[in-house]
Motif scaffolding. Structure first.
Motif: not given
Lengths: 478, 478
Positions: A45-49, A313-315, A450-453
């Protein structure tokens, strides 16, 4: 967005949106089993954020929609272009599946609008027709009401030959709670004016700005009433009209050329990133593709489209796909009655339990400050872990909020919802006005959204167990 | 206001406005005699300041003009109503003498305006015709220029069949110095575009806001050129057009219905509070009565009318009248070429030396922060004493500034001027836009302005000796 009264009441009271009545037997998680977020998911999750915060993707998508399509009133020529845009954008962004689902609704058209004070203080006033208003030119004395209650108290026939003016000033608030009473003037005022005999209706815009940019929005006329031209004055023009009325009677000519014009079929445009192990189960995030016609629909709701498309897309860019699919829905015609939301809920009425959880971004582009879900008791620990992963973004657990407007129909059918509450302090400066343009969006705040979603969608899609989505026992379809 | 290039150059350089060339022999003060402010006059200045600061009179006058007349484009029906309003207001406020002086000018009319991007990104853009533009509908490819110099460099014929777009972004500044280059695009751009063959001209508004409210303003076409439709885009629309151009060629349809329509005779409206001992000598303060048509001309320039009318009333309410008369001039049609200012200077060409000093308030309603005059050397001590009386209002002596636009003609004929420099940081957010409405004015700042004008007018009218006004030797009439 068009906040519905139920949601607003919830926002006002900072109360939890009522969880749908559930058939306990339909709950997908066995009694006693707790839904949990695996540590391995939390670890990413941290990397994704960080990736999302550093990315301009949500901005780029929002820029593309507002620039290339511009205003996209439901049923207009631009509506069709927006649908093509969304299909192409999903494909360009690498979504695994892209499809559309039809949404049919009555089409409303705005051609021109004008208001003039007549007589010794002759001058034009800036206003805009309310969506759903009929066209027509009326001329009459203005009767001012301080608020909706005062208009409701006007005796039948007392406004014969006159134009009602509701001068209610909406309050600014982070959670948008001022919009409840503000938008009620718009939805209820015209019918109340007609009941009292009025030939026309004008209101101070439901907005918090001080610019010559009136706020449009949908209105409806009660059954059995003959609709009259109905419009919203820009805030400075409502001030001006109030000052003129303090000096004596005011005659106004209101000339609107607008109205309903047949039916139109648009599309919900849907893109999906396929899950690895439970691909038929989906975390649904979305926003609405249509906008009012006065601005380019940047905060309402291109931002939501940018945020949710980018989040998916980020996920999908993580080293592995989540268990469940991430589905992004670009809803058709939210503004005129949640048409896309109802169509989606009807089309997917048999798949409610396949919707792990649903969340819509439709409150602008301010930073997300609060998080809540309708999670059942067995999913509270999972909700808490998602909140833990969102905390570094400045987001706190909250008991407020509710589903986005397009998700109300499906949550009524039993889908669990999440609320990622955006700071709406400035939202009603722009909402439904010509000023709703790209320059009003802060790119950093958009990336935070976007990070939160992304974090939310990833963790919900990775959860072991569900959040309580289940077909409701009572088949009360909307 | 329409800042003229000369004034702007002065503002940019923070240089003193050039004192008019004078015939020393015509100087009314004998060589060696110093102009001085009597102690008895200084003693009353504090009381005057406090009275004015506590008074809502400037606000009440500004509210009355903007509310009762609204927009008052020179030559329009509202122009005539504004003249009647000013005469009645001077009388109501107890001015001893009220009269009018005719001002004749060509009349320009705005009927409608619209711009549409054509093709795959079809969308309307918000713009407004420049004053003086001809009507007409043109359709062509947009060619963008970053600034005026780039357009000036375009070869003759290079824009044949095209529409020029100057995308220069004006800078915000307290002294309004950003308006120099900004307004040059408006005054020079259309002619430069025509020289290069363009069929139309659009520019980013000369403004500092970010709203969908374009900034109008007068333009002129060089002799021998065939005028083309010329307009200013709202700032967000210029942004949008620039983004579209970054994607490829853009076709625009520009449809203006506007143009010159015969001649009109308006009036300078003048009110005077008669002086006690030198009633034929006047301190002239004033503002312009006309406005552009998009807003209600609140900061441009109802505020100036309110400030200067109120200042004269405050002075006249003192326990004794000043030696000289206080003359308040509400100038006709400043916006389209200082017509009222030229007419006044012509009508009073023989009385220059009777004008003790002149000052116009035409830069909004921000607090006055600076004071300067063109006083001759023999009046420097008097100027310093006035500055001393203004200091408690937060006003500092300055070497910047110049006469207000309507006073340029009379200062060229030899009248001494004073500058009470207003904070214009936000002025170009509103200037010449629909957003120039009463709600943008801070009542406390407006009262500070009235106090400053009252103190200045009182002391200048009480001065023993002059500030250097004298018929210029060269009879270069404008």
């Amino acid at each position: 967005m068009r906040l519905v009264p139920m949601l607003l009441a919830a926002a006002v009271a900072a109360a939890t949106f009522p969880a749908p009545a559930r058939d306990a037997a339909a709950d997908a998680t066995p009694a006693g089993a707790e839904t949990r977020i695996p540590d391995a998911a939390m670890a990413l999750a941290g990397q994704l954020r960080d990736t999302a915060l550093a990315s301009s993707l949500a901005w780029d998508i929002t820029e593309s929609l507002t620039t290339e399509i511009g205003p996209r009133l439901a049923g207009s020529e631009a509506d069709a272009r927006a649908v093509e845009w969304a299909k192409a954008k999903f494909a360009e962004l690498g979504f695994d599946r892209v499809w559309t689902e039809p949404v049919t609704f009555p089409k409303w058209v705005r051609r021109s609008e004008r208001a003039d004070v007549l007589g010794p203080h002759a001058q034009p006033l800036a206003l805009t027709a309310l969506g759903g208003s009929p066209g027509g030119t009326v001329e009459g004395e203005i009767v001012r009401f301080a608020d909706l209650a005062a208009l409701e108290a006007a005796p039948a026939g007392s406004l014969a030959g006159k134009i009602a003016f509701v001068d209610y000033r909406m309050e600014r608030a982070r959670d948008g709670s001022g919009y409840g009473p503000g938008s009620r003037v718009r939805s209820r005022g015209p019918s109340e004016a007609i009941r009292a005999g009025a030939i026309g209706f004008v209101m101070r815009s439901a907005g918090t700005d001080s610019h010559r940019n009136p706020h449009t929005g949908i209105t409806r006329f009660d059954e059995g009433l003959e609709p009259v031209p109905s419009a919203a004055l820009a805030v400075p023009d409502a001030d001006q009209l109030a000052r003129l009325l303090a000096r004596g009677p005011v005659q106004l000519r209101l000339a609107l050329d607008c109205g309903w014009d047949g039916e139109y079929t648009s599309q919900n445009v849907i893109g999906e990133m396929t899950g690895s192990s439970l691909p038929d189960d989906v975390v649904l995030i979305g926003a609405h593709l249509d906008s009012w016609d006065l601005g380019t629909g940047a905060v309402d709701d291109a931002a939501g489209i940018g945020i949710t498309m980018a989040a998916a897309v980020h996920v999908a860019a993580l080293e592995r796909r989540p268990a469940r699919s991430i589905r992004v829905v670009a809803f058709a015609n939210e503004e005129q009655g949640l048409h896309g939301g109802y169509a989606y809920a009807d089309a997917h009425a048999a798949d409610i339990a396949r919707h792990q959880i649903v969340a819509e971004s439709d409150f602008g582009a301010g930073r997300i400050y609060a998080f809540n879900t309708s999670a059942s008791a067995h999913a509270e620990a999972a909700e808490a872990r998602i909140a833990e992963a969102l905390a570094p973004l400045g987001i706190e657990r909250s008991d407020a909020g509710g589903p986005g407007p397009d998700l109300i129909p499906i949550t009524r059918k039993g889908a669990a919802w999440a609320w990622l509450g955006q700071d709406g302090t400035d939202y009603f400066d722009l909402h439904h006005t010509p000023d709703d343009t790209l320059d009003k969006i802060d790119p950093d705040a958009l990336a935070q959204n976007a990070a939160a979603y992304a974090v939310f969608a990833w963790l919900a899609a990775e959860a072991e167990g569900d959040f309580g989505s289940a077909q409701v026992a009572t088949a009360a379809s909307d």
